[in-house]
Design a protein around this motif. Structure first.
Motif, PDB file in Angstrom:
ATOM      1  N   LEU A  91       0.830  -1.200   0.000  1.00 52.99           N
ATOM      2  CA  LEU A  91       0.000   0.000   0.000  1.00 52.99           C
ATOM      3  C   LEU A  91       0.862   1.246   0.000  1.00 52.99           C
ATOM      4  O   LEU A  91       1.941   1.266   0.601  1.00 52.99           O
ATOM      5  CB  LEU A  91      -0.885   0.014   1.251  1.00 52.99           C
ATOM      6  CG  LEU A  91      -2.014  -1.000   1.281  1.00 52.99           C
ATOM      7  CD1 LEU A  91      -2.474  -1.266   2.706  1.00 52.99           C
ATOM      8  CD2 LEU A  91      -3.167  -0.508   0.422  1.00 52.99           C
ATOM      9  N   VAL A  92       0.362   2.302  -0.660  1.00 52.62           N
ATOM     10  CA  VAL A  92       0.978   3.624  -0.608  1.00 52.62           C
ATOM     11  C   VAL A  92      -0.123   4.613  -0.278  1.00 52.62           C
ATOM     12  O   VAL A  92      -1.187   4.614  -0.908  1.00 52.62           O
ATOM     13  CB  VAL A  92       1.655   4.001  -1.945  1.00 52.62           C
ATOM     14  CG1 VAL A  92       2.200   5.418  -1.886  1.00 52.62           C
ATOM     15  CG2 VAL A  92       2.758   3.021  -2.284  1.00 52.62           C
ATOM     16  N   ASP A  93       0.114   5.440   0.739  1.00 54.78           N
ATOM     17  CA  ASP A  93      -0.875   6.428   1.151  1.00 54.78           C
ATOM     18  C   ASP A  93      -0.207   7.791   1.197  1.00 54.78           C
ATOM     19  O   ASP A  93       0.857   7.949   1.798  1.00 54.78           O
ATOM     20  CB  ASP A  93      -1.443   6.069   2.530  1.00 54.78           C
ATOM     21  CG  ASP A  93      -2.740   6.783   2.809  1.00 54.78           C
ATOM     22  OD1 ASP A  93      -3.695   6.613   2.038  1.00 54.78           O
ATOM     23  OD2 ASP A  93      -2.800   7.526   3.807  1.00 54.78           O
ATOM     24  N   SER A  94      -0.814   8.776   0.561  1.00 52.02           N
ATOM     25  CA  SER A  94      -0.260  10.135   0.535  1.00 52.02           C
ATOM     26  C   SER A  94      -0.789  10.952   1.697  1.00 52.02           C
ATOM     27  O   SER A  94      -1.982  10.916   2.003  1.00 52.02           O
ATOM     28  CB  SER A  94      -0.612  10.824  -0.782  1.00 52.02           C
ATOM     29  OG  SER A  94       0.011  10.171  -1.859  1.00 52.02           O
ATOM     30  N   THR A 101       6.432  13.206   8.747  1.00 46.61           N
ATOM     31  CA  THR A 101       6.081  12.434   9.935  1.00 46.61           C
ATOM     32  C   THR A 101       4.955  11.453   9.612  1.00 46.61           C
ATOM     33  O   THR A 101       4.040  11.779   8.863  1.00 46.61           O
ATOM     34  CB  THR A 101       5.601  13.380  11.064  1.00 46.61           C
ATOM     35  OG1 THR A 101       6.594  14.369  11.288  1.00 46.61           O
ATOM     36  CG2 THR A 101       5.334  12.635  12.342  1.00 46.61           C
ATOM     37  N   VAL A 102       5.050  10.267  10.210  1.00 51.46           N
ATOM     38  CA  VAL A 102       3.970   9.281  10.126  1.00 51.46           C
ATOM     39  C   VAL A 102       3.497   9.028  11.551  1.00 51.46           C
ATOM     40  O   VAL A 102       4.304   8.805  12.451  1.00 51.46           O
ATOM     41  CB  VAL A 102       4.463   7.958   9.490  1.00 51.46           C
ATOM     42  CG1 VAL A 102       3.372   6.898   9.537  1.00 51.46           C
ATOM     43  CG2 VAL A 102       4.907   8.195   8.054  1.00 51.46           C
ATOM     44  N   ALA A 128       4.037  -0.810   4.594  1.00 48.00           N
ATOM     45  CA  ALA A 128       3.436   0.092   3.617  1.00 48.00           C
ATOM     46  C   ALA A 128       4.332   1.311   3.474  1.00 48.00           C
ATOM     47  O   ALA A 128       5.214   1.552   4.300  1.00 48.00           O
ATOM     48  CB  ALA A 128       2.038   0.513   4.065  1.00 48.00           C
ATOM     49  N   TYR A 129       4.073   2.070   2.427  1.00 43.18           N
ATOM     50  CA  TYR A 129       4.795   3.325   2.209  1.00 43.18           C
ATOM     51  C   TYR A 129       3.848   4.496   2.431  1.00 43.18           C
ATOM     52  O   TYR A 129       2.712   4.482   1.959  1.00 43.18           O
ATOM     53  CB  TYR A 129       5.348   3.395   0.786  1.00 43.18           C
ATOM     54  CG  TYR A 129       6.539   2.517   0.545  1.00 43.18           C
ATOM     55  CD1 TYR A 129       7.825   2.953   0.852  1.00 43.18           C
ATOM     56  CD2 TYR A 129       6.385   1.244  -0.001  1.00 43.18           C
ATOM     57  CE1 TYR A 129       8.927   2.142   0.623  1.00 43.18           C
ATOM     58  CE2 TYR A 129       7.476   0.427  -0.239  1.00 43.18           C
ATOM     59  CZ  TYR A 129       8.747   0.885   0.074  1.00 43.18           C
ATOM     60  OH  TYR A 129       9.838   0.083  -0.153  1.00 43.18           O
ATOM     61  N   PHE A 130       4.344   5.473   3.146  1.00 43.81           N
ATOM     62  CA  PHE A 130       3.618   6.729   3.317  1.00 43.81           C
ATOM     63  C   PHE A 130       4.340   7.777   2.480  1.00 43.81           C
ATOM     64  O   PHE A 130       5.529   8.031   2.679  1.00 43.81           O
ATOM     65  CB  PHE A 130       3.568   7.129   4.790  1.00 43.81           C
ATOM     66  CG  PHE A 130       2.763   6.173   5.611  1.00 43.81           C
ATOM     67  CD1 PHE A 130       1.401   6.371   5.779  1.00 43.81           C
ATOM     68  CD2 PHE A 130       3.341   5.055   6.179  1.00 43.81           C
ATOM     69  CE1 PHE A 130       0.633   5.474   6.505  1.00 43.81           C
ATOM     70  CE2 PHE A 130       2.591   4.148   6.912  1.00 43.81           C
ATOM     71  CZ  PHE A 130       1.242   4.360   7.072  1.00 43.81           C
ATOM     72  N   ILE A 141       8.114   7.121   3.265  1.00 47.28           N
ATOM     73  CA  ILE A 141       8.516   6.534   4.543  1.00 47.28           C
ATOM     74  C   ILE A 141       7.910   5.138   4.631  1.00 47.28           C
ATOM     75  O   ILE A 141       6.696   4.965   4.555  1.00 47.28           O
ATOM     76  CB  ILE A 141       8.043   7.414   5.725  1.00 47.28           C
ATOM     77  CG1 ILE A 141       8.636   8.822   5.591  1.00 47.28           C
ATOM     78  CG2 ILE A 141       8.424   6.776   7.054  1.00 47.28           C
ATOM     79  CD1 ILE A 141       8.072   9.823   6.578  1.00 47.28           C
ATOM     80  N   LYS A 142       8.780   4.146   4.797  1.00 49.20           N
ATOM     81  CA  LYS A 142       8.362   2.749   4.876  1.00 49.20           C
ATOM     82  C   LYS A 142       8.128   2.402   6.344  1.00 49.20           C
ATOM     83  O   LYS A 142       9.002   2.615   7.180  1.00 49.20           O
ATOM     84  CB  LYS A 142       9.460   1.860   4.283  1.00 49.20           C
ATOM     85  CG  LYS A 142       9.126   0.401   4.162  1.00 49.20           C
ATOM     86  CD  LYS A 142      10.293  -0.314   3.470  1.00 49.20           C
ATOM     87  CE  LYS A 142      10.044  -1.780   3.292  1.00 49.20           C
ATOM     88  NZ  LYS A 142      11.173  -2.429   2.580  1.00 49.20           N
ATOM     89  N   GLU A 143       6.921   1.890   6.655  1.00 50.23           N
ATOM     90  CA  GLU A 143       6.559   1.553   8.040  1.00 50.23           C
ATOM     91  C   GLU A 143       5.971   0.151   8.100  1.00 50.23           C
ATOM     92  O   GLU A 143       5.195  -0.248   7.229  1.00 50.23           O
ATOM     93  CB  GLU A 143       5.524   2.540   8.594  1.00 50.23           C
ATOM     94  CG  GLU A 143       6.043   3.931   8.838  1.00 50.23           C
ATOM     95  CD  GLU A 143       6.895   4.052  10.095  1.00 50.23           C
ATOM     96  OE1 GLU A 143       6.889   3.118  10.921  1.00 50.23           O
ATOM     97  OE2 GLU A 143       7.575   5.085  10.228  1.00 50.23           O
TER      98      GLU A 143
END
Length: 193
Positions: A91-94, A101-102, A128-130, A141-143
């Protein structure tokens, strides 16, 4: 099929060549459009600073709604879903923020989407990537995401707070309370304007 000749005013016209000329011009135009598209994508990738893992992946869904009834009734519209080279999906969320910051709520949101997608048959990565957009630029940012059990516990906790079955936790600072929808229900409301 032979070449047909039309006589008009004493001149010979080769009518079969006109469609061929149009096909040639159309093909030439499409090649040019494709070249421009590739160059624009190259420039976009430079600005975007997208991780190589995503650059090599295939976008399979964008702004798509998914839902599931079990383990809880959950639904959501994800930003992007990529199929990675290892056949897992990420998943990628903008997010638009003042700094890169996440927050935990972001991780919970995408963990819910992960549960929904796994229950819909997708093989998901555990991260996922933010895509965080700030005035300073874009950063991915990978979390690590929550497990299904952790996600269900967070979901149940949020539902209990929202329905008044559980009291919300006390905020650590005033900024955390500012956008909270539970201000009217909070018995420990410690900040007033």
């Amino acid at each position: 099929m032979g070449v047909r000749h039309c006589y008009k005013g004493g001149k010979t016209m080769l009518t079969d060549w006109l469609p061929l000329a149009l096909i040639f011009l159309l093909t030439y135009a499409l090649i040019g459009i494709n070249s421009v598209r590739k160059e624009n994508r190259r420039k976009w990738l430079l600005v975007e600073n997208m991780p190589e893992e995503l650059r090599n992946a295939k976008l399979v869904a964008s702004e798509k709604y998914f839902s599931v009834a079990h383990p809880r009734k959950m639904h959501g519209t994800l930003d992007q879903l990529y199929r990675l080279t290892n056949k897992h999906h990420a998943l990628v969320d903008s997010k638009t923020r003042s700094r890169h910051t996440v927050y935990k709520k972001d991780i919970v949101q995408l963990s819910v989407y992960k549960v929904i997608l796994e229950r819909n048959g997708f093989k998901m990565a555990d991260y996922a990537y933010f895509r965080v957009v700030t005035p300073k630029g874009i950063k991915y940012i990978k979390e690590l995401l929550l497990t299904e059990e952790e996600t269900v516990a967070e979901y149940d906790n949020a539902k209990n707070v929202l329905t008044g079955k559980k009291e919300p936790l006390t905020a650590e600072n005033k900024r955390m309370c500012k956008g909270c929808s539970q201000q009217p229900n909070c018995k420990k409301w410690q900040y007033t304007d």
